[in-house]
Design an enzyme around this catalytic site. Sequence first.
Site, short mmCIF file in Angstrom:
data_model
loop_
_atom_site.label_atom_id
_atom_site.label_comp_id
_atom_site.label_asym_id
_atom_site.label_seq_id
_atom_site.Cartn_x
_atom_site.Cartn_y
_atom_site.Cartn_z
CE1 TYR A 40 0.11 19.81 -17.50
CE2 TYR A 40 0.09 19.77 -19.90
CZ TYR A 40 0.77 19.63 -18.70
OH TYR A 40 2.11 19.31 -18.71
CG ASP A 55 8.77 20.93 -24.01
OD1 ASP A 55 9.09 21.69 -23.07
OD2 ASP A 55 8.15 19.86 -23.84
CG ASP A 82 5.06 21.25 -18.05
OD1 ASP A 82 5.97 21.14 -17.21
OD2 ASP A 82 5.14 20.83 -19.22
CG ASP A 84 9.40 23.01 -18.22
OD1 ASP A 84 8.54 22.18 -18.56
OD2 ASP A 84 9.77 23.93 -18.96
CG HIS A 109 3.66 18.30 -14.28
ND1 HIS A 109 4.81 18.33 -15.01
CD2 HIS A 109 2.65 18.49 -15.16
CE1 HIS A 109 4.52 18.54 -16.28
NE2 HIS A 109 3.22 18.66 -16.41
CD GLU A 111 10.28 18.24 -16.66
OE1 GLU A 111 9.04 18.24 -16.85
OE2 GLU A 111 11.09 18.51 -17.57
CB CYS A 119 9.47 16.55 -25.33
SG CYS A 119 8.25 15.24 -25.52
NE ARG A 154 7.93 15.03 -17.21
CZ ARG A 154 7.79 15.63 -18.40
NH1 ARG A 154 6.72 16.37 -18.64
NH2 ARG A 154 8.71 15.51 -19.33
CD GLU A 184 6.45 12.28 -19.89
OE1 GLU A 184 5.40 11.62 -19.97
OE2 GLU A 184 6.61 13.37 -20.48
CG ASN A 206 1.89 12.88 -21.04
OD1 ASN A 206 0.95 13.35 -21.67
ND2 ASN A 206 3.14 13.30 -21.18
C1 LIG Z 1 3.38 16.98 -20.96
C2 LIG Z 1 4.49 17.76 -21.56
O1 LIG Z 1 5.48 17.96 -20.57
C3 LIG Z 1 4.04 19.15 -21.99
O2 LIG Z 1 4.85 20.08 -21.93
O3 LIG Z 1 2.90 19.26 -22.43
C4 LIG Z 1 5.11 17.08 -22.81
C5 LIG Z 1 4.12 16.72 -23.86
C6 LIG Z 1 4.67 16.40 -25.24
O4 LIG Z 1 5.69 16.95 -25.64
O5 LIG Z 1 4.02 15.64 -25.97
C7 LIG Z 1 5.94 15.89 -22.35
O6 LIG Z 1 7.13 16.07 -22.07
O7 LIG Z 1 5.39 14.78 -22.24
MG LIG Z 2 6.37 19.74 -20.45
#
Ligand SMILES: C[C@](O)(C(=O)O)[C@H](CC(=O)O)C(=O)O
Ligand SMILES: [Mg+2]
Length: 292
Positions: A40, A55, A82, A84, A109, A111, A119, A154, A184, A206
């Site tokens: 991943y 993020d 990912d 986004d 994925h 979202e 996040c 997602r 999520e 997750n």
């Molecule tokens: C899965 C996730 O989208 C990611 O970017 O890895 C994050 C992981 C995290 O920040 O712990 C998420 O939004 O869950």
């Molecule tokens: Mg992410």
Amino acid sequence: MSAGKKFRDALKANQPLQIVGTINAYSAMMAKQIGHQAIYLSGGGVANASYGLPDLGMTSLNDVIADVQRITSACDLPLMVDIDTGWGGAFNIAKTIRDMEKAGAAAVHLEDQVAQKRCGHRPNKEIVSTEEMVDRIKAAVDARTDKDFFIMARTDSFAQEGLEAAIERAKAYVAAGADGIFAEAVQTEEHYRAFSEALDVPILANMTEFGKTELWNKQELADWGVGMVLYPLSAFRAMNKAAELVYRTLLNDGDQKAVVDTMQTRMDLYDYLGYHDYEQKLDALFAEGKNK
Ligand SMILES: C[C@](O)(C(=O)O)[C@H](CC(=O)O)C(=O)O
Ligand SMILES: [Mg+2]
């Protein structure tokens, strides 16, 4: 065999399929040699590690593609990426899918947060309407050229709208063509069971650390109907902690003797790279040169 097909085969062969975050090409090689079957690339990970950014939707398609290419060049395990919110409207999302396929990704994925995303385990996320997300999914599905390329929706809606609404959204996303659902920041056995019972596509759990979800075992999740378990940043968090200790020790002690035991040895580093094969070839070439 296409990357997408490899991913679907791995999904069939493993209940559930563990998908491990690999922040860079070397991590991907390690994960493969240790025996993992799917890897991943985390959006948060690209932002944090490659760009020193939070993020929060600040990295672009090309920023992520650069890391995808590095990983898929070094490792042939199926890679989930990912993406986004897909980086824009329908045309942008279509381009994202085409570029991801070309870069060798197996799955993505997408979202349902607004472009100013966060996040999934942080408070105050905003989501778009079901209709808008359905349009995003349709744009993605229409753009794929490999029918096996895996497009997962997602939903971040649980936090704001609750379980029933999140499942209604997931149903609409599957009807629009999503191959799987990333539920999520849901939390309990009841939540996972509700998703898997309501939908006949694989559900992703997750298991990100320090978030809203307990760190369930893959067997528990399998019993609740989960098909994929994601560990997006587990190894990255561990690397960072290890590096922090090394930087502190160097500063405080003036040498690294106290932490050498925590380091990967040169030999282990080389083994994962197949270094010795390269070196033998080089030795053979040099020897040939001398014999001439
Ligand atoms: C899965 C996730 O989208 C990611 O970017 O890895 C994050 C992981 C995290 O920040 O712990 C998420 O939004 O869950
Ligand atoms: Mg992410």
